[in-house]
Design a protein around this motif. Structure first.
Motif, short mmCIF file in Angstrom:
data_model
loop_
_atom_site.label_atom_id
_atom_site.label_comp_id
_atom_site.label_asym_id
_atom_site.label_seq_id
_atom_site.Cartn_x
_atom_site.Cartn_y
_atom_site.Cartn_z
N ASP A 126 25.29 6.62 53.42
CA ASP A 126 24.75 5.35 52.93
C ASP A 126 23.39 5.50 52.24
O ASP A 126 23.02 4.66 51.41
CB ASP A 126 24.62 4.36 54.09
N ARG A 127 22.64 6.53 52.58
CA ARG A 127 21.29 6.71 52.04
C ARG A 127 21.19 7.91 51.12
O ARG A 127 20.11 8.45 50.89
CB ARG A 127 20.28 6.86 53.20
N GLY A 128 22.34 8.33 50.59
CA GLY A 128 22.36 9.52 49.75
C GLY A 128 21.47 9.42 48.54
O GLY A 128 20.89 10.44 48.10
N ASP A 129 21.30 8.21 47.99
CA ASP A 129 20.46 8.07 46.80
C ASP A 129 19.02 8.46 47.09
O ASP A 129 18.36 9.12 46.27
CB ASP A 129 20.55 6.64 46.25
N ARG A 130 18.51 8.08 48.26
CA ARG A 130 17.14 8.42 48.62
C ARG A 130 16.99 9.92 48.89
O ARG A 130 15.97 10.53 48.52
CB ARG A 130 16.70 7.61 49.84
N VAL A 131 17.99 10.50 49.52
CA VAL A 131 17.96 11.94 49.78
C VAL A 131 18.00 12.71 48.46
O VAL A 131 17.22 13.64 48.25
CB VAL A 131 19.14 12.34 50.69
N ILE A 132 18.90 12.31 47.57
CA ILE A 132 19.04 12.99 46.29
C ILE A 132 17.75 12.88 45.47
O ILE A 132 17.33 13.84 44.83
CB ILE A 132 20.23 12.41 45.51
N ALA A 133 17.11 11.72 45.49
CA ALA A 133 15.86 11.55 44.76
C ALA A 133 14.79 12.52 45.28
O ALA A 133 14.05 13.13 44.49
CB ALA A 133 15.38 10.11 44.89
N THR A 134 14.72 12.68 46.59
CA THR A 134 13.74 13.60 47.17
C THR A 134 14.05 15.04 46.80
O THR A 134 13.14 15.82 46.46
CB THR A 134 13.71 13.44 48.70
N VAL A 135 15.33 15.40 46.86
CA VAL A 135 15.73 16.77 46.49
C VAL A 135 15.39 17.04 45.03
O VAL A 135 14.82 18.09 44.69
CB VAL A 135 17.23 16.97 46.74
N ARG A 136 15.70 16.09 44.15
CA ARG A 136 15.44 16.28 42.72
C ARG A 136 13.94 16.48 42.47
O ARG A 136 13.53 17.39 41.73
CB ARG A 136 15.96 15.09 41.91
N ARG A 137 13.12 15.64 43.06
CA ARG A 137 11.67 15.76 42.86
C ARG A 137 11.16 17.10 43.38
O ARG A 137 10.30 17.73 42.75
CB ARG A 137 10.94 14.61 43.55
#
Length: 260
Positions: free
Chosen positions: A238-249
Motif C-alpha cells: 500500500d505504501r510502495g510509492d513512498r518507498v520507491i520515492a526514497t529509493v529513487r532519491r
C-alpha cells in the motif's frame, strides 16, 4: 564455496529483468520475502525505469523454477545469488530486501565485500528486524495448515491461492524452506557493513517492532535512515510509492514527478 554454472547461465537463472533500461544510472537487486517470487517486484521495476534498473531475484522452487529444490539456509542462498551478481560491475549496484529478503541482502552485502567486489551502493531493508534481534519463531516446524494460517495473518499471499489445495501442494515446500532459512539464520556479531542502510517498517507489523527495526543501525558503520510507515508486515504493497520515492532519491538524487 558452491560450484557455479557458466556466468551468463547463472545470471539468467537467478535474475529477472522486467524492463530494459540501457541508460540506467544504477541497478537495484530486489530480494523477495519468504514464499515470494521475482514478480512481486514488477511494479517497482516499472516505477523506477529507466533511471534505475531493477533485477529481481528468482529463488528456486517457485514459478518458472518450481521444479528445482528450494534452498533452506541463508548462507547457501547468498552464495548462489552472489554468483549471479559478481559480473554486474558496470553500474552502481544496490540491494533491496523485504522480510527474509532483508536478511539475505545483509548477508549478500557482507559476501560481496569478502569476495573483493565493490560494496553495495546502498542496502534497503524492509519488514524485518535487525539481524541481531532474534525471536523464537518456528513456523518451519509446524503443520501445513498452520503455515497457511501464518500466511493469512500476514496478509501478503493471495487468498485464492491459499484456498486451492493443488496450488498449496506446489508452493508449500518452498515456503517451508524459506521459513527454515530465515528462522535458523544467525549473524556473526564480529562483522559489520560499511554501506548506507535505509530501513522501512510498518507501524503495526506483528513481526517487527520499531526498536527492532532501528537496531539495523548497529550493523553498519555507514549512515542509517529509518522510515516508519502506516501498515502491517506488507505495508510495502500500500505504501510502495513512498518507498520507491526514497529509493529513487537515494540512488540518483532525483525527484520524479510521481514522487511529488
Amino acid at each position: 564455496m558452491l560450484a557455479l554454472s557458466h556466468p551468463a547461465e547463472h545470471v539468467e537463472k537467478w535474475l529477472r529483468r522486467f524492463h530494459a533500461t540501457p541508460d540506467c544510472a544504477a541497478r537495484l537487486v530486489c530480494l523477495p520475502h519468504a514464499g515470494g517470487s521475482a514478480s512481486f517486484f514488477h511494479p517497482v521495476s516499472r516505477a523506477l525505469a529507466p533511471t534505475v534498473e531493477v533485477l529481481a531475484v528468482q529463488y528456486p522452487g517457485r514459478q518458472d523454477r518450481r521444479r528445482e529444490p528450494p534452498v533452506d539456509n541463508i548462507p547457501d542462498l547468498a552464495e548462489q545469488v552472489l554468483g549471479a551478481l559478481r559480473h554486474l560491475d558496470d553500474r552502481p549496484l544496490a540491494l533491496f530486501g523485504h522480510s527474509m529478503g532483508a536478511v539475505l541482502g545483509y548477508e549478500l552485502a557482507l559476501r560481496m565485500r569478502d569476495a573483493g567486489l565493490p560494496p553495495p551502493a546502498h542496502l534497503f531493508v524492509s519488514g524485518r528486524r535487525a539481524p541481531s534481534r532474534y525471536r523464537d519463531e518456528r513456523v518451519h516446524e509446524v503443520s501445513d495448515a498452520q503455515i497457511v494460517s501464518e500466511l493469512r495473518a500476514l496478509n501478503g499471499t493471495d487468498a485464492v491461492m491459499l484456498a486451492d489445495p493443488e496450488v498449496l501442494d506446489m508452493i508449500l515446500p518452498a515456503i517451508r524452506a524459506d521459513y527454515r532459512a530465515v528462522e535458523t539464520y544467525r549473524h556473526d556479531p564480529a562483522r559489520r557493513l560499511d554501506c548506507p542502510v535505509t530501513v522501512f517498517t510498518g507501524d503495526s507489523d506483528p513481526r517487527v517492532s520499531v526498536d527492532e527495526a532501528r537496531a539495523w543501525g548497529e550493523h553498519t558503520t555507514g549512515p542509517t535512515d529509518l522510515h516508519v510507515l502506516p501498515g502491517g508486515h506488507f505495508f510495502l504493497v500500500d505504501r510502495g510509492d513512498r518507498v520507491i520515492a526514497t529509493v529513487r532519491r537515494s540512488l540518483t538524487g532525483d525527484h520524479h514527478p510521481a514522487d511529488l
